[in-house]
Design an enzyme around this catalytic site. Sequence first.
Site, PDB file in Angstrom:
ATOM      1  N   HIS A 134     -27.667  18.827  70.886  1.00  0.00           N
ATOM      2  CA  HIS A 134     -28.166  20.157  70.514  1.00  0.00           C
ATOM      3  C   HIS A 134     -29.332  20.052  69.544  1.00  0.00           C
ATOM      4  O   HIS A 134     -29.529  19.021  68.902  1.00  0.00           O
ATOM      5  CB  HIS A 134     -27.052  21.003  69.876  1.00  0.00           C
ATOM      6  CG  HIS A 134     -26.105  21.575  70.892  1.00  0.00           C
ATOM      7  ND1 HIS A 134     -25.046  20.860  71.413  1.00  0.00           N
ATOM      8  CD2 HIS A 134     -26.065  22.794  71.492  1.00  0.00           C
ATOM      9  CE1 HIS A 134     -24.402  21.613  72.287  1.00  0.00           C
ATOM     10  NE2 HIS A 134     -24.988  22.801  72.364  1.00  0.00           N
ATOM     11  N   LYS A 138     -28.297  23.522  64.687  1.00  0.00           N
ATOM     12  CA  LYS A 138     -26.898  23.875  65.008  1.00  0.00           C
ATOM     13  C   LYS A 138     -25.986  23.503  63.841  1.00  0.00           C
ATOM     14  O   LYS A 138     -26.051  22.401  63.310  1.00  0.00           O
ATOM     15  CB  LYS A 138     -26.450  23.163  66.287  1.00  0.00           C
ATOM     16  CG  LYS A 138     -25.071  23.602  66.745  1.00  0.00           C
ATOM     17  CD  LYS A 138     -24.788  23.169  68.160  1.00  0.00           C
ATOM     18  CE  LYS A 138     -23.377  23.533  68.596  1.00  0.00           C
ATOM     19  NZ  LYS A 138     -23.121  24.977  68.566  1.00  0.00           N
TER      20      LYS A 138
HETATM   21  P1  NAP Z   1     -29.355  31.836  64.341  1.00  0.00           P
HETATM   22  O1  NAP Z   1     -30.736  31.858  64.940  1.00  0.00           O
HETATM   23  O2  NAP Z   1     -29.148  31.128  63.054  1.00  0.00           O
HETATM   24  O3  NAP Z   1     -28.891  33.357  64.231  1.00  0.00           O
HETATM   25  C1  NAP Z   1     -27.785  33.775  63.486  1.00  0.00           C
HETATM   26  C2  NAP Z   1     -28.107  35.144  62.931  1.00  0.00           C
HETATM   27  O4  NAP Z   1     -26.937  35.661  62.284  1.00  0.00           O
HETATM   28  C3  NAP Z   1     -29.226  35.098  61.882  1.00  0.00           C
HETATM   29  O5  NAP Z   1     -30.070  36.208  62.024  1.00  0.00           O
HETATM   30  C4  NAP Z   1     -28.432  35.149  60.579  1.00  0.00           C
HETATM   31  O6  NAP Z   1     -29.171  35.677  59.501  1.00  0.00           O
HETATM   32  C5  NAP Z   1     -27.332  36.105  60.981  1.00  0.00           C
HETATM   33  N1  NAP Z   1     -26.209  36.104  60.066  1.00  0.00           N
HETATM   34  C6  NAP Z   1     -25.870  35.201  59.103  1.00  0.00           C
HETATM   35  N2  NAP Z   1     -24.767  35.591  58.463  1.00  0.00           N
HETATM   36  C7  NAP Z   1     -24.390  36.762  59.021  1.00  0.00           C
HETATM   37  C8  NAP Z   1     -23.354  37.683  58.745  1.00  0.00           C
HETATM   38  N3  NAP Z   1     -22.447  37.455  57.781  1.00  0.00           N
HETATM   39  N4  NAP Z   1     -23.271  38.805  59.509  1.00  0.00           N
HETATM   40  C9  NAP Z   1     -24.181  39.043  60.462  1.00  0.00           C
HETATM   41  N5  NAP Z   1     -25.205  38.226  60.761  1.00  0.00           N
HETATM   42  C10 NAP Z   1     -25.305  37.092  60.041  1.00  0.00           C
HETATM   43  O7  NAP Z   1     -28.335  31.178  65.383  1.00  0.00           O
HETATM   44  P2  NAP Z   1     -28.350  31.279  66.976  1.00  0.00           P
HETATM   45  O8  NAP Z   1     -29.079  30.095  67.541  1.00  0.00           O
HETATM   46  O9  NAP Z   1     -28.752  32.647  67.400  1.00  0.00           O
HETATM   47  O10 NAP Z   1     -26.813  31.008  67.288  1.00  0.00           O
HETATM   48  C11 NAP Z   1     -25.827  31.927  66.825  1.00  0.00           C
HETATM   49  C12 NAP Z   1     -24.446  31.392  67.205  1.00  0.00           C
HETATM   50  O11 NAP Z   1     -24.314  31.396  68.627  1.00  0.00           O
HETATM   51  C13 NAP Z   1     -24.156  29.953  66.772  1.00  0.00           C
HETATM   52  O12 NAP Z   1     -22.804  29.829  66.410  1.00  0.00           O
HETATM   53  C14 NAP Z   1     -24.436  29.142  68.024  1.00  0.00           C
HETATM   54  O13 NAP Z   1     -23.719  27.928  68.054  1.00  0.00           O
HETATM   55  C15 NAP Z   1     -23.911  30.106  69.066  1.00  0.00           C
HETATM   56  N6  NAP Z   1     -24.430  29.928  70.426  1.00  0.00           N
HETATM   57  C16 NAP Z   1     -23.546  30.198  71.411  1.00  0.00           C
HETATM   58  C17 NAP Z   1     -23.979  30.145  72.723  1.00  0.00           C
HETATM   59  C18 NAP Z   1     -22.989  30.484  73.807  1.00  0.00           C
HETATM   60  O14 NAP Z   1     -23.368  30.427  74.984  1.00  0.00           O
HETATM   61  N7  NAP Z   1     -21.760  30.863  73.482  1.00  0.00           N
HETATM   62  C19 NAP Z   1     -25.286  29.803  73.039  1.00  0.00           C
HETATM   63  C20 NAP Z   1     -26.169  29.550  71.984  1.00  0.00           C
HETATM   64  C21 NAP Z   1     -25.727  29.630  70.669  1.00  0.00           C
HETATM   65  P3  NAP Z   1     -29.887  34.633  58.467  1.00  0.00           P
HETATM   66  O15 NAP Z   1     -30.819  33.803  59.296  1.00  0.00           O
HETATM   67  O16 NAP Z   1     -30.567  35.539  57.499  1.00  0.00           O
HETATM   68  O17 NAP Z   1     -28.768  33.815  57.860  1.00  0.00           O
END
Ligand code: NAP
Length: 245
Positions: A134, A138
């Site tokens: 990844h 991550k």
């Molecule tokens: P990301 O870019 O870091 O986005 C996370 C978002 O959530 C950011 O805007 C962050 O804000 C915000 N956040 C942080 N704390 C929060 C809270 N308490 N309440 C609400 N929002 C909050 O991460 P991403 O790449 O989008 O991935 C998000 C998650 O999805 C991860 O766990 C990843 O492993 C997972 N994922 C899953 C799949 C799937 O197919 N299931 C695919 C891809 C990713 P800040 O930046 O200001 O902290």
Amino acid sequence: MTIRVHVHGALGRMGRTCVEAVQAAEDLSLCGSTDVGDDLAAALAAERADVAIEFTVPEAVEQNVRTMLEARVPVVAGTTGLPRANAEELGRLAKSKGVGFLLAPNFAIGVVLMQRFAREAVRYFKDVEIVELHHDKKLDAPSGTALHTADELAKAAEQPLNQRKVGEVVSVEGARGGVRGSIPIHSIRLPGLLAHQEVIFGGQGQVLTIRHDALDRHAFMPGVLLAVRSIHKHRGLVDSLEALL
Ligand code: NAP
């Protein structure tokens, strides 16, 4: 009828991609979006959302999903890192509220197929390891997909896995990966990668590798939208996309 969708974590990479995908779908409308610091409960109460999507961070997902379920809004969540027991407890809450809660470790339909093919292969191979690769942002390791794959392999296996004993000497801690059940998982984090996984089966004189590559976040959107459109048919926890296919 248009399905009204709320996206939480909307400023993140997955959240932004979900917002675009919902806006581009004719049968869906974005009724609201929130991120850290916003009042999720108030937003949901004001919007009459039909479904809430959750892509945030491992330490926030449990409370976010609880807030969504308390508001009786069906949930499609993709944030990884939520322990199984906590997911099941949220599933019971969802059932008591009469709504569905999908928690999918991976929304790429190719990954669901990879797991299906791996379950078939493990009936014939007794040695298997998982490598997941990844991007370097991550937060959790190993990936939820790798854990789910290991659990599915253990369930589908017709014989004990990885039983060879050769008196291995490991001179660098972790060199043989982390072990889930009896299956080693190797986690690689590098810039340039997005989300990739190999399930490698070894047998006498042959190696079978099943590999999936998600090349950009759009790979997850058909699965997310499929879940948004069908979660209303379910009550309680649905723990993978496969149950909806
Ligand atoms: P990301 O870019 O870091 O986005 C996370 C978002 O959530 C950011 O805007 C962050 O804000 C915000 N956040 C942080 N704390 C929060 C809270 N308490 N309440 C609400 N929002 C909050 O991460 P991403 O790449 O989008 O991935 C998000 C998650 O999805 C991860 O766990 C990843 O492993 C997972 N994922 C899953 C799949 C799937 O197919 N299931 C695919 C891809 C990713 P800040 O930046 O200001 O902290």
